[in-house]
Scaffold this motif. Sequence first.
Motif, PDB file in Angstrom:
ATOM      1  N   LEU A 308      39.070  43.526  35.161  1.00 34.97           N
ATOM      2  CA  LEU A 308      37.809  42.265  35.385  1.00 34.97           C
ATOM      3  C   LEU A 308      39.076  41.162  36.562  1.00 34.97           C
ATOM      4  CD1 LEU A 308      35.344  41.225  34.685  1.00 34.97           C
ATOM      5  CD2 LEU A 308      36.365  39.612  33.757  1.00 34.97           C
ATOM      6  N   VAL A 309      37.409  41.582  37.526  1.00 35.82           N
ATOM      7  CA  VAL A 309      37.755  40.857  39.036  1.00 35.82           C
ATOM      8  C   VAL A 309      37.417  39.065  38.264  1.00 35.82           C
ATOM      9  CG1 VAL A 309      37.148  40.294  41.453  1.00 35.82           C
ATOM     10  CG2 VAL A 309      37.650  42.587  40.883  1.00 35.82           C
ATOM     11  N   THR A 310      38.634  38.748  38.519  1.00 33.59           N
ATOM     12  CA  THR A 310      38.582  36.816  38.222  1.00 33.59           C
ATOM     13  C   THR A 310      38.472  35.971  39.004  1.00 33.59           C
ATOM     14  OG1 THR A 310      40.439  36.923  37.235  1.00 33.59           O
ATOM     15  CG2 THR A 310      38.124  37.862  35.808  1.00 33.59           C
ATOM     16  N   LYS A 311      39.407  36.813  40.407  1.00 33.79           N
ATOM     17  CA  LYS A 311      39.783  35.958  41.703  1.00 33.79           C
ATOM     18  C   LYS A 311      39.356  35.390  42.797  1.00 33.79           C
ATOM     19  CE  LYS A 311      44.503  35.562  41.093  1.00 33.79           C
ATOM     20  NZ  LYS A 311      45.902  36.082  41.738  1.00 33.79           N
ATOM     21  N   GLY A 316      33.931  39.384  47.892  1.00 39.36           N
ATOM     22  CA  GLY A 316      33.481  39.077  49.069  1.00 39.36           C
ATOM     23  C   GLY A 316      34.219  40.291  50.077  1.00 39.36           C
ATOM     24  N   LYS A 317      35.629  40.958  49.207  1.00 34.81           N
ATOM     25  CA  LYS A 317      36.767  41.631  50.206  1.00 34.81           C
ATOM     26  C   LYS A 317      36.381  42.823  50.221  1.00 34.81           C
ATOM     27  CE  LYS A 317      40.053  38.225  50.947  1.00 34.81           C
ATOM     28  NZ  LYS A 317      41.354  37.997  50.945  1.00 34.81           N
ATOM     29  N   SER A 318      36.616  43.462  50.444  1.00 37.93           N
ATOM     30  CA  SER A 318      36.522  45.852  50.175  1.00 37.93           C
ATOM     31  C   SER A 318      37.660  45.914  49.979  1.00 37.93           C
ATOM     32  CB  SER A 318      35.466  46.186  51.794  1.00 37.93           C
ATOM     33  OG  SER A 318      37.386  46.052  52.820  1.00 37.93           O
ATOM     34  N   LEU A 319      37.442  47.263  48.799  1.00 37.04           N
ATOM     35  CA  LEU A 319      38.617  47.880  48.657  1.00 37.04           C
ATOM     36  C   LEU A 319      39.247  48.233  49.652  1.00 37.04           C
ATOM     37  CD1 LEU A 319      36.681  49.888  45.712  1.00 37.04           C
ATOM     38  CD2 LEU A 319      38.195  48.094  45.810  1.00 37.04           C
ATOM     39  N   SER A 320      39.050  48.813  50.911  1.00 35.45           N
ATOM     40  CA  SER A 320      39.554  48.736  52.012  1.00 35.45           C
ATOM     41  C   SER A 320      40.423  48.095  53.047  1.00 35.45           C
ATOM     42  CB  SER A 320      39.110  50.156  53.516  1.00 35.45           C
ATOM     43  OG  SER A 320      37.888  49.423  53.905  1.00 35.45           O
ATOM     44  N   GLN A 351      32.724  42.108  43.604  1.00 38.88           N
ATOM     45  CA  GLN A 351      31.879  40.526  43.923  1.00 38.88           C
ATOM     46  C   GLN A 351      32.695  40.049  42.191  1.00 38.88           C
ATOM     47  OE1 GLN A 351      27.976  41.043  43.607  1.00 38.88           O
ATOM     48  NE2 GLN A 351      27.554  42.026  45.443  1.00 38.88           N
ATOM     49  N   LEU A 352      32.655  38.693  42.379  1.00 31.49           N
ATOM     50  CA  LEU A 352      33.543  38.346  41.032  1.00 31.49           C
ATOM     51  C   LEU A 352      32.555  38.594  39.570  1.00 31.49           C
ATOM     52  CD1 LEU A 352      35.783  36.258  41.694  1.00 31.49           C
ATOM     53  CD2 LEU A 352      33.592  34.553  40.635  1.00 31.49           C
ATOM     54  N   GLY A 353      33.032  39.036  38.545  1.00 36.37           N
ATOM     55  CA  GLY A 353      32.206  39.473  37.705  1.00 36.37           C
ATOM     56  C   GLY A 353      32.787  40.716  37.856  1.00 36.37           C
ATOM     57  N   LEU A 435      30.909  33.151  49.319  1.00 38.71           N
ATOM     58  CA  LEU A 435      30.038  31.658  48.647  1.00 38.71           C
ATOM     59  C   LEU A 435      30.064  32.301  46.977  1.00 38.71           C
ATOM     60  CD1 LEU A 435      28.883  29.194  47.927  1.00 38.71           C
ATOM     61  CD2 LEU A 435      26.688  29.914  48.211  1.00 38.71           C
ATOM     62  N   VAL A 436      30.881  31.994  45.940  1.00 35.19           N
ATOM     63  CA  VAL A 436      30.999  31.738  44.578  1.00 35.19           C
ATOM     64  C   VAL A 436      29.627  31.820  43.661  1.00 35.19           C
ATOM     65  CG1 VAL A 436      32.300  31.989  42.381  1.00 35.19           C
ATOM     66  CG2 VAL A 436      33.760  32.151  45.151  1.00 35.19           C
ATOM     67  N   THR A 437      29.041  32.435  43.832  1.00 36.74           N
ATOM     68  CA  THR A 437      27.763  32.296  42.629  1.00 36.74           C
ATOM     69  C   THR A 437      27.766  33.462  40.971  1.00 36.74           C
ATOM     70  OG1 THR A 437      26.621  34.742  43.424  1.00 36.74           O
ATOM     71  CG2 THR A 437      26.335  32.508  45.217  1.00 36.74           C
ATOM     72  N   TYR A 438      29.292  33.874  41.643  1.00 41.46           N
ATOM     73  CA  TYR A 438      29.209  34.091  39.874  1.00 41.46           C
ATOM     74  C   TYR A 438      28.658  32.985  38.447  1.00 41.46           C
ATOM     75  CZ  TYR A 438      30.851  36.826  36.170  1.00 41.46           C
ATOM     76  OH  TYR A 438      31.078  36.722  34.717  1.00 41.46           O
ATOM     77  N   ASN A 439      28.264  33.354  37.584  1.00 44.02           N
ATOM     78  CA  ASN A 439      28.347  32.521  36.368  1.00 44.02           C
ATOM     79  C   ASN A 439      28.826  33.571  35.780  1.00 44.02           C
ATOM     80  OD1 ASN A 439      28.295  30.221  36.800  1.00 44.02           O
ATOM     81  ND2 ASN A 439      26.452  29.777  37.581  1.00 44.02           N
ATOM     82  N   THR A 440      29.124  33.033  33.947  1.00 43.21           N
ATOM     83  CA  THR A 440      29.214  34.220  33.380  1.00 43.21           C
ATOM     84  C   THR A 440      27.859  34.502  32.515  1.00 43.21           C
ATOM     85  OG1 THR A 440      29.221  32.559  31.323  1.00 43.21           O
ATOM     86  CG2 THR A 440      31.425  33.685  32.760  1.00 43.21           C
TER      87      THR A 440
END
Length: 562
Positions: A308-311, A316-320, A351-353, A435-440
């Motif tokens: 899980l991506v939580t940092k 917004g960063k690509s896998l490459s 993306q976060l989440g 911009l971190v917009t993620y919420n659980t």
Amino acid sequence: MEILRNLFYGFPDLWGGGVAHSVMILALVITLGLSLGKLKVKGVSLGLAWILFIGLIFGHYSLNLDAHLLHFLKEFGLILFVYSIGLEVGPGFFSSFKDGGKSLNMLSMIVVALSIVTTLIIYSFTGTPFTTMAGILSGAVTNTPGLGAAQQAYSDLRHIDAPSIATGYAIAYPMGALGVIISFAILRYVLRVNKETEEADAKRGMGHLEKMTLNTFSVKVTNSMVFGDDIQQIRQLLKRDFMVSRIIRCGSNEHDELVNGQTVIGEGDILRVVAHPTVEDPIIALLGEKVEVADDKFGTELVTRRILVTKPDINGKSLSHLQIRTNLGTNVTRVNRNGVDLIATGSLKLQLGDRLTVVGTELAIAHTEKMLGNQMKRLNNPNLIPVFLGIMLGCIFANIPFFIPGINESLRLGLTGGPLIVAILIGYFGPKYNLVTYNTISANLMLREVGICIFLACVGLGTGEQFMQTVVSESGMTWIGYGVAITMIPVILGGIIGKYLFHINYYTLLGVLAGANTNPSALAYVRDQTSVDAPNVGYANVYPFAMFLRIVTIQILIFVFG
């Protein structure tokens, strides 16, 4: 006894009957409504609509709130509700129009248009006030934000409230929830559906879900034309996206080789491939033959984990850009975002989440977990800045005037359209600009449910006096009939169009029709009929656009006919 009376009817010496009175009435309406919403008859429930009905009863017996306070709470609850919906659907709003989603959303647009046409025909031939028809339309398609949008639009246009909107909604809602399910039963016989065939196709991800489904299969390399080629060359030949997660070398007992673009394949090698169903046949045709290989045959040196991506700094960063394979020695094969699996191409921005499926050694995966986070508790703290910042911007956006030809007054999106559009834009573009917009899911769901509960309770309390008189009258029975027509005609016609014109799989089709009507109880009914995930994917793909259309079109109708 005097204290109880004052709590129910208000303290005479306090403004609006006092805070205790207002909070208690609101809480009691919501509590009773939520409790009754758990009742099901053959798997069908009216859910949150019970809050509206309990509010109507309380309003009828004058167990009410101050009119000014009631208006504020109603609007505030609606803003919370539509904004949380916008944040939820924003990340996938524009991507839902890609590939197979185009046809699905086209069908949802047709269903929305059919419901509007049906409403206008009834309005033209019966002379029913359009405010009432707007409420019946929103109730018939079980779209509560549409109710709020219609009320807000009429208030902006005429500078007065129209209680008949809420009355029409409340009368049409029960059959709106049930009518879709009845329409599904009719469609099954009209379309002569073979459930086994449709379910088998849905499991393979065929049809319009081909671009939204990932299959995992094994291929044995027998084509001498590709002996000595690497994975990157194979990808260039096919000009399609796919991932190879593991490899069994012919004549070797080593199973710890990490596959990448430079991995060379040879005769007899067996590849574990992750790809869309449309890519499966071309890959097999190019490489050799499809084989069935148990997971344990690929050895135990490499394992598969979901991370899980939580940092926040990964957002917004690509896998490459992250270079996970090069730096950490693991291979990302797929990314699950909002329930949809995506091919882990180098250009895909995380993306976060997001949940990444990663292949590698235990040690390499541990390093990957450290890099990406994989700590659920990091996501437990809600990100409130985007919420309140977005609501503030939404209120500004809601009051920007615009003009529609033929209407003299300047119009506004109102407190429904403004926050919704801002939330969609923030949800979609936020991760692209870090911009971190993620919420659980639970945090967003809490925000949404609190908002809609407050809104429905206030709508019921504000219109209870007129509702009881209307529902027992002849006009009330007629309105129920109008609602049934607005519910069932578009769904049945949409089902026929979806099957014979767009050739959509039956279970995907039912999910799309439920999503076009923003009807979660209809989706729950369909899910009970099958084990495949096609209804969920169809519903999730069209729901954002359908919700947007329902909210915007009801306002335009009020502006034109109200």
